[in-house]
Design a protein around this motif. Structure first.
Motif, PDB file in Angstrom:
ATOM      1  N   GLY A 153      27.220 -36.453 -73.637  1.00  0.00           N
ATOM      2  CA  GLY A 153      26.522 -36.540 -74.924  1.00  0.00           C
ATOM      3  C   GLY A 153      26.384 -37.945 -75.479  1.00  0.00           C
ATOM      4  N   TYR A 154      26.714 -38.963 -74.675  1.00  0.00           N
ATOM      5  CA  TYR A 154      26.645 -40.341 -75.189  1.00  0.00           C
ATOM      6  C   TYR A 154      25.283 -40.972 -74.901  1.00  0.00           C
ATOM      7  CZ  TYR A 154      31.662 -40.202 -75.855  1.00  0.00           C
ATOM      8  OH  TYR A 154      32.906 -39.873 -76.282  1.00  0.00           O
ATOM      9  N   GLU A 155      24.880 -41.827 -75.816  1.00  0.00           N
ATOM     10  CA  GLU A 155      23.666 -42.611 -75.622  1.00  0.00           C
ATOM     11  C   GLU A 155      24.033 -44.074 -75.733  1.00  0.00           C
ATOM     12  OE1 GLU A 155      20.293 -41.554 -78.117  1.00  0.00           O
ATOM     13  OE2 GLU A 155      21.210 -39.583 -78.231  1.00  0.00           O
ATOM     14  N   GLU A 160      29.649 -40.840 -83.624  1.00  0.00           N
ATOM     15  CA  GLU A 160      30.843 -41.486 -83.051  1.00  0.00           C
ATOM     16  C   GLU A 160      30.382 -42.691 -82.240  1.00  0.00           C
ATOM     17  OE1 GLU A 160      34.390 -40.374 -79.883  1.00  0.00           O
ATOM     18  OE2 GLU A 160      32.430 -39.445 -79.715  1.00  0.00           O
ATOM     19  N   PHE A 161      30.931 -43.849 -82.518  1.00  0.00           N
ATOM     20  CA  PHE A 161      30.614 -45.058 -81.755  1.00  0.00           C
ATOM     21  C   PHE A 161      31.801 -45.408 -80.866  1.00  0.00           C
ATOM     22  CE2 PHE A 161      27.939 -45.490 -85.505  1.00  0.00           C
ATOM     23  CZ  PHE A 161      26.733 -45.839 -84.928  1.00  0.00           C
ATOM     24  N   ARG A 162      31.515 -45.848 -79.636  1.00  0.00           N
ATOM     25  CA  ARG A 162      32.590 -46.298 -78.746  1.00  0.00           C
ATOM     26  C   ARG A 162      32.117 -47.519 -77.970  1.00  0.00           C
ATOM     27  NH1 ARG A 162      35.289 -40.780 -76.419  1.00  0.00           N
ATOM     28  NH2 ARG A 162      36.662 -42.257 -75.428  1.00  0.00           N
ATOM     29  N   ILE A 163      33.040 -48.417 -77.678  1.00  0.00           N
ATOM     30  CA  ILE A 163      32.659 -49.586 -76.877  1.00  0.00           C
ATOM     31  C   ILE A 163      33.365 -49.527 -75.519  1.00  0.00           C
ATOM     32  CG2 ILE A 163      32.189 -51.114 -78.826  1.00  0.00           C
ATOM     33  CD1 ILE A 163      34.919 -52.446 -78.209  1.00  0.00           C
ATOM     34  N   GLY A 164      32.832 -50.255 -74.562  1.00  0.00           N
ATOM     35  CA  GLY A 164      33.456 -50.324 -73.242  1.00  0.00           C
ATOM     36  C   GLY A 164      33.261 -51.711 -72.673  1.00  0.00           C
ATOM     37  N   HIS A 165      34.209 -52.122 -71.828  1.00  0.00           N
ATOM     38  CA  HIS A 165      34.133 -53.447 -71.220  1.00  0.00           C
ATOM     39  C   HIS A 165      34.270 -53.334 -69.718  1.00  0.00           C
ATOM     40  CE1 HIS A 165      36.075 -57.472 -70.198  1.00  0.00           C
ATOM     41  NE2 HIS A 165      34.821 -57.699 -70.429  1.00  0.00           N
ATOM     42  N   LYS A 177      24.218 -40.731 -65.749  1.00  0.00           N
ATOM     43  CA  LYS A 177      24.157 -39.262 -65.825  1.00  0.00           C
ATOM     44  C   LYS A 177      25.466 -38.712 -66.379  1.00  0.00           C
ATOM     45  CE  LYS A 177      20.678 -38.211 -62.426  1.00  0.00           C
ATOM     46  NZ  LYS A 177      20.574 -38.368 -60.988  1.00  0.00           N
ATOM     47  N   LEU A 178      26.572 -39.274 -65.932  1.00  0.00           N
ATOM     48  CA  LEU A 178      27.882 -38.814 -66.413  1.00  0.00           C
ATOM     49  C   LEU A 178      27.995 -39.033 -67.919  1.00  0.00           C
ATOM     50  CD1 LEU A 178      30.916 -38.053 -65.213  1.00  0.00           C
ATOM     51  CD2 LEU A 178      31.357 -40.361 -66.016  1.00  0.00           C
ATOM     52  N   SER A 179      27.584 -40.211 -68.365  1.00  0.00           N
ATOM     53  CA  SER A 179      27.665 -40.545 -69.780  1.00  0.00           C
ATOM     54  C   SER A 179      26.775 -39.613 -70.598  1.00  0.00           C
ATOM     55  CB  SER A 179      27.268 -42.017 -69.941  1.00  0.00           C
ATOM     56  OG  SER A 179      26.703 -42.273 -71.160  1.00  0.00           O
ATOM     57  N   GLU A 180      25.578 -39.346 -70.063  1.00  0.00           N
ATOM     58  CA  GLU A 180      24.640 -38.459 -70.756  1.00  0.00           C
ATOM     59  C   GLU A 180      25.203 -37.036 -70.839  1.00  0.00           C
ATOM     60  OE1 GLU A 180      20.505 -39.143 -69.450  1.00  0.00           O
ATOM     61  OE2 GLU A 180      20.286 -36.987 -69.684  1.00  0.00           O
ATOM     62  N   SER A 181      25.854 -36.610 -69.739  1.00  0.00           N
ATOM     63  CA  SER A 181      26.391 -35.246 -69.733  1.00  0.00           C
ATOM     64  C   SER A 181      27.499 -35.087 -70.770  1.00  0.00           C
ATOM     65  CB  SER A 181      26.917 -34.882 -68.341  1.00  0.00           C
ATOM     66  OG  SER A 181      28.114 -35.590 -68.091  1.00  0.00           O
ATOM     67  N   GLY A 206      34.017 -47.091 -69.138  1.00  0.00           N
ATOM     68  CA  GLY A 206      35.087 -47.399 -70.084  1.00  0.00           C
ATOM     69  C   GLY A 206      34.807 -46.792 -71.447  1.00  0.00           C
ATOM     70  N   ALA A 207      33.563 -46.911 -71.899  1.00  0.00           N
ATOM     71  CA  ALA A 207      33.217 -46.409 -73.232  1.00  0.00           C
ATOM     72  C   ALA A 207      33.327 -44.891 -73.320  1.00  0.00           C
ATOM     73  CB  ALA A 207      31.798 -46.854 -73.595  1.00  0.00           C
ATOM     74  N   VAL A 208      32.996 -44.200 -72.234  1.00  0.00           N
ATOM     75  CA  VAL A 208      32.973 -42.732 -72.300  1.00  0.00           C
ATOM     76  C   VAL A 208      34.254 -42.103 -71.735  1.00  0.00           C
ATOM     77  CG1 VAL A 208      30.451 -42.794 -72.107  1.00  0.00           C
ATOM     78  CG2 VAL A 208      31.797 -42.260 -70.070  1.00  0.00           C
ATOM     79  N   GLY A 209      35.242 -42.951 -71.442  1.00  0.00           N
ATOM     80  CA  GLY A 209      36.519 -42.451 -70.909  1.00  0.00           C
ATOM     81  C   GLY A 209      36.365 -41.897 -69.509  1.00  0.00           C
TER      82      GLY A 209
END
Ligand code: MG
Length: 389
Positions: free
Chosen positions: A319-321, A231-236, A313-317, A281-284
């Protein structure tokens, strides 16, 4: 933390009879999955993980070619010949572990869906507890049978399926293997050996599929999943700070020599704020104000490195890289020519990205508006993150 990873890739894959892969006549780890050898997936994840310092690749006799993992962090890869059994193969790897490593991770190349984030999560737990394995609570109803007839329905309460990676203190694992070879018993993983010498081993459920390829059906399922697994997501993110005299000018974690600096409740690092907001933004995950309120005295003059670290850390938790970051710095003076490369390098370290995955563009305000008059700095950042599903 130094972890040596042993990637067990010496199996023949005898249970994969009559599949297209097996007909190629190569050992299992070399079967092509979506155009890449099976073992490349795990090797790449180990190379991309922050905690792994070296990879010991255990290959079948006669195979020594380096798989084509993409360029990542520079880490040592040692190639070791496999033994007759999995235990002997891992033991051969264990003998080559760097004296500097305190922990050893063992992973089966037959589990190609492992991610760097999961490896790092397991490594952190191992550091706290000594030994931890990836595992999954059993959800199916389990029957004990004899000649395909049910003898008993086994309660699934407290039952887990053991997976890999399995990570343990190096001294524990050596002790466990030495004891095992003195008095062997049926064992199919490292945890069994650690249990046998009385060491505690924690079970950790991963938040993604960690499929093991054993049968032809598994292999075909992996091929189907690999098509849809990412799954790919973008954030600004965007930020602006007023520039005033008497404040230190910090940008992207670097100090800029200039008589003015950004006014702010924190250190005012507009670039790190824009990047942190882009990741959220990317990880909601909302925005940085949700976690570091500018109304709270606690966060007065807080370093933006702390804000970024919290966000990562939040993004990693979840599961996002992070894949890449593209930034624009809007600033009239000083010109950033001298600082751009320094900031880029600093960001690549902070974000665990290669240099070419971090891009910085600098723009002036052409004399217009707050940026153009030198009264403010503004930054924009766009990020791409990915998650294994
Ligand atoms: Mg800000």
């Amino acid at each position: 933390m130094k972890v040596s990873a042993i990637l067990a890739a010496a199996g023949e894959g005898r249970r994969l009879k009559n599949t297209s892969a097996q007909r190629i006549g190569l050992p299992k780890a070399f079967w092509p999955l979506q155009g890449k050898p099976l073992l490349d997936y795990s090797l790449q994840a180990l190379l991309d993980s922050k905690s792994v310092a070296e990879v010991i690749l255990v290959l079948p006799a006669g195979f020594s070619s380096m798989p084509c993992a993409k360029e990542g962090r520079r880490k040592r890869i040692k190639i070791v010949r496999g033994g007759k059994t999995r235990a002997l193969s891992v033991y051969n790897g264990l003998k080559c572990v760097s004296p500097k490593s305190r922990f050893v991770l063992v992973h089966d190349a037959a589990r190609p869906m492992i991610t760097p984030a999961s490896i790092d999560l397991l490594a952190r737990q191992a550091e706290k507890l000594g030994a931890v394995i990836a595992a999954k609570p059993i959800t199916s109803t389990i029957k004990k049978g004899e000649q395909a007839k049910i003898i008993e329905t086994v309660s699934r309460e407290n039952l887990w399926e053991a997976q890999t990676p399995q990570i343990a203190r190096k001294d524990w694992l050596k002790q466990a293997y030495d004891a095992y070879f003195k008095k062997p018993f049926p064992a199919t993983d490292e945890a069994s050996l650690l249990e046998a010498i009385g060491k505690p081993v924690k079970l950790l459920s991963l938040n993604h599929l960690n499929l093991k390829i054993t049968t032809g059906e598994d292999f075909e399922m992996a091929q189907k999943i690999m098509n849809h697994k990412t799954e790919f997501r973008i954030g600004h993110g965007s930020d602006l700070h007023r520039l005033v005299s008497g404040r230190r000018f910090i940008l992207g974690g670097e100090t800029i020599q200039w008589p003015k600096g950004p006014l702010g409740h924190s250190d005012g690092d507009a670039l790190l704020h824009a990047i942190s907001d882009a990741i959220l933004g990317a990880v909601g995950g909302g925005d940085i104000g949700d976690y570091f309120s500018d109304q709270s005295k606690k966060f007065k003059n807080i370093s933006s490195l702390k804000i970024l670290s919290h966000v990562l850390k939040l993004s990693e938790s979840k599961g996002y890289e992070l894949q890449n970051v593209d930034c624009i710095i809007h600033l009239e003076k000083p010109r950033l020519g001298l600082y751009k490369e320094k900031i880029r390098k600093r960001l690549s370290r902070l974000l665990n990205l290669s240099n070419d995955s971090v891009n910085i563009k600098a723009k002036t305000g052409e004399g217009f508006a707050p940026v153009g008059s030198g009264e403010a700095i503004a930054c924009d950042a766009t990020v791409l993150v990915q998650r294994q599903l």
